[in-house]
Design an enzyme around this catalytic site. Sequence first.
Site, PDB file in Angstrom:
ATOM      1  N   GLY A 100       0.864  -1.188   0.000  1.00  0.00           N
ATOM      2  CA  GLY A 100       0.000   0.000   0.000  1.00  0.00           C
ATOM      3  C   GLY A 100       0.886   1.219   0.000  1.00  0.00           C
ATOM      4  O   GLY A 100       1.126   1.843  -1.037  1.00  0.00           O
ATOM      5  N   TRP A 151      -8.495  -3.118  -2.100  1.00  0.00           N
ATOM      6  CA  TRP A 151      -9.103  -1.836  -1.695  1.00  0.00           C
ATOM      7  C   TRP A 151      -9.379  -0.946  -2.897  1.00  0.00           C
ATOM      8  O   TRP A 151      -9.124   0.251  -2.840  1.00  0.00           O
ATOM      9  CB  TRP A 151      -8.200  -1.067  -0.714  1.00  0.00           C
ATOM     10  CG  TRP A 151      -7.520  -1.899   0.300  1.00  0.00           C
ATOM     11  CD1 TRP A 151      -6.181  -2.107   0.417  1.00  0.00           C
ATOM     12  CD2 TRP A 151      -8.138  -2.639   1.359  1.00  0.00           C
ATOM     13  NE1 TRP A 151      -5.931  -2.939   1.472  1.00  0.00           N
ATOM     14  CE2 TRP A 151      -7.117  -3.276   2.077  1.00  0.00           C
ATOM     15  CE3 TRP A 151      -9.457  -2.820   1.775  1.00  0.00           C
ATOM     16  CZ2 TRP A 151      -7.355  -4.084   3.164  1.00  0.00           C
ATOM     17  CZ3 TRP A 151      -9.697  -3.629   2.861  1.00  0.00           C
ATOM     18  CH2 TRP A 151      -8.664  -4.241   3.542  1.00  0.00           C
ATOM     19  N   GLN A 162     -19.713  15.337  19.526  1.00  0.00           N
ATOM     20  CA  GLN A 162     -19.736  15.768  20.933  1.00  0.00           C
ATOM     21  C   GLN A 162     -20.730  16.910  21.139  1.00  0.00           C
ATOM     22  O   GLN A 162     -21.492  16.919  22.096  1.00  0.00           O
ATOM     23  CB  GLN A 162     -18.315  16.193  21.350  1.00  0.00           C
ATOM     24  CG  GLN A 162     -18.118  16.375  22.841  1.00  0.00           C
ATOM     25  CD  GLN A 162     -18.198  15.053  23.600  1.00  0.00           C
ATOM     26  OE1 GLN A 162     -18.077  13.978  23.017  1.00  0.00           O
ATOM     27  NE2 GLN A 162     -18.432  15.140  24.894  1.00  0.00           N
ATOM     28  N   GLU A 213      -5.035   7.101  -0.666  1.00  0.00           N
ATOM     29  CA  GLU A 213      -4.213   7.972  -1.522  1.00  0.00           C
ATOM     30  C   GLU A 213      -3.001   8.535  -0.763  1.00  0.00           C
ATOM     31  O   GLU A 213      -2.625   9.691  -0.934  1.00  0.00           O
ATOM     32  CB  GLU A 213      -5.064   9.046  -2.193  1.00  0.00           C
ATOM     33  CG  GLU A 213      -6.090   8.383  -3.115  1.00  0.00           C
ATOM     34  CD  GLU A 213      -6.650   9.243  -4.206  1.00  0.00           C
ATOM     35  OE1 GLU A 213      -5.989  10.213  -4.601  1.00  0.00           O
ATOM     36  OE2 GLU A 213      -7.742   8.920  -4.688  1.00  0.00           O
TER      37      GLU A 213
END
Length: 369
Positions: free
Chosen positions: A121, A146, A326, A353
Amino acid sequence: MIQQAARDFAQNELLPGVIERDEKMQFPTEQVRMMGELGFMGMMVDPQYGGGGMDTISYVLAMEEISKVEASCSVVMSVNNSLVCWGLETFGTEEQKQKYLTPLAKGEIIGAFCLSEPEAGSDATSQTTTAIEKDDHYLINGTKNWITNGGTASVYLVIAQTNRELGHRGINAFIVEQSWEGVTVGAKENKLGIRASDTHSIMFSDVKVPKENRIGEDGFGFKFAMKTLSGGRIGIAAQALGIASGAYELALAYSKERKAFGKPIADHQAIQFKLADMSTEIEAARLLVHKSAWLKDQHKNYDLIGSMAKVFASETAMKTTVEAVQVHGGYGYVKEYHVERLMRDAKITQIYEGTSEIQRIVISRSILR
Ligand code: COS
């Protein structure tokens, strides 16, 4: 006008079904078709090849607006524009542009970029997929992982090793059609975020690729991948910016409505400071994204600023979406309020990327050179 068109499209066409598509991992087929009609699938491509002839600034403005609402849709747009169309327009032959770029830029077909492998990767030179030269063609064997648009793409740009002894200089890039014999699409990945996007592994078994489908000179494949990903990072930075600004806008609106201790929570300093930090970081991310796009439009080197934009915008997206949840409290944790999806979507921008760590390698090498 482009920003407004993208905003209207996102609000009118993407927002209504976005929660359901995320839950069901349903690819936005109709929405992507509409993006093609609106010119969002090949925005920067020369009109002679079916594109919009626009600049990178226009592209990042549109990416931000679409990503505010549906990052699963904007990743399809980003891969098609920045990686596939740009790569073909910049390095393809005239025949390749006529045959492949034109339908891709019009959005009639979708493309995918096949670099990552199960064991490669970040370490992109360690390609195990091979492309062996035979007479008038190459035979491709290997597995890619992927792959965004993996199942829906008609055209793959595939990076493979032709001559291992030459290291990265022995790598080539090819245009491969999904329908060719020996191409198998693996199962769709069940992901944390950008769930409506279509991510698969792709297997190549003795796939015969005509020589005219190689991109560039023999051995150009690694440079092709690096140069293409440099521009891709601007697109993903714009996506991250959109995810952050989408979450911030929701948090801002909610903070004015929700009351606690007798007044809107926006009147409490704890919330005000969160909003101040979110808006400041988003503005800084936007300036980096726009600067990298502007540098690209000026034909100046954008590798450094593009990596800065990508790492800063993606980390801003992560921080901002966590804070937006939150601000929403319990409502932020349920699906109807959108911020939990944006938080899940934000995470991928730190990974694909080029991870945040890879961006820091690119940045530090550049400043220390
Ligand atoms: N543009 C053009 N050429 C580039 C380049 C760029 N942005 N970046 C590197 N290169 C060239 C180098 O100049 C070198 O060529 P020469 O030997 O002819 O000089 C070659 O590519 C190899 O570069 P380098 O030696 O720096 O390779 P490394 O193995 O050290 O890797 C990084 C460099 C880490 C930057 C690269 O592998 C990378 O970007 N990895 C991440 C890949 C990625 O984004 N993966 C995600 C998949 S897409 S979802």
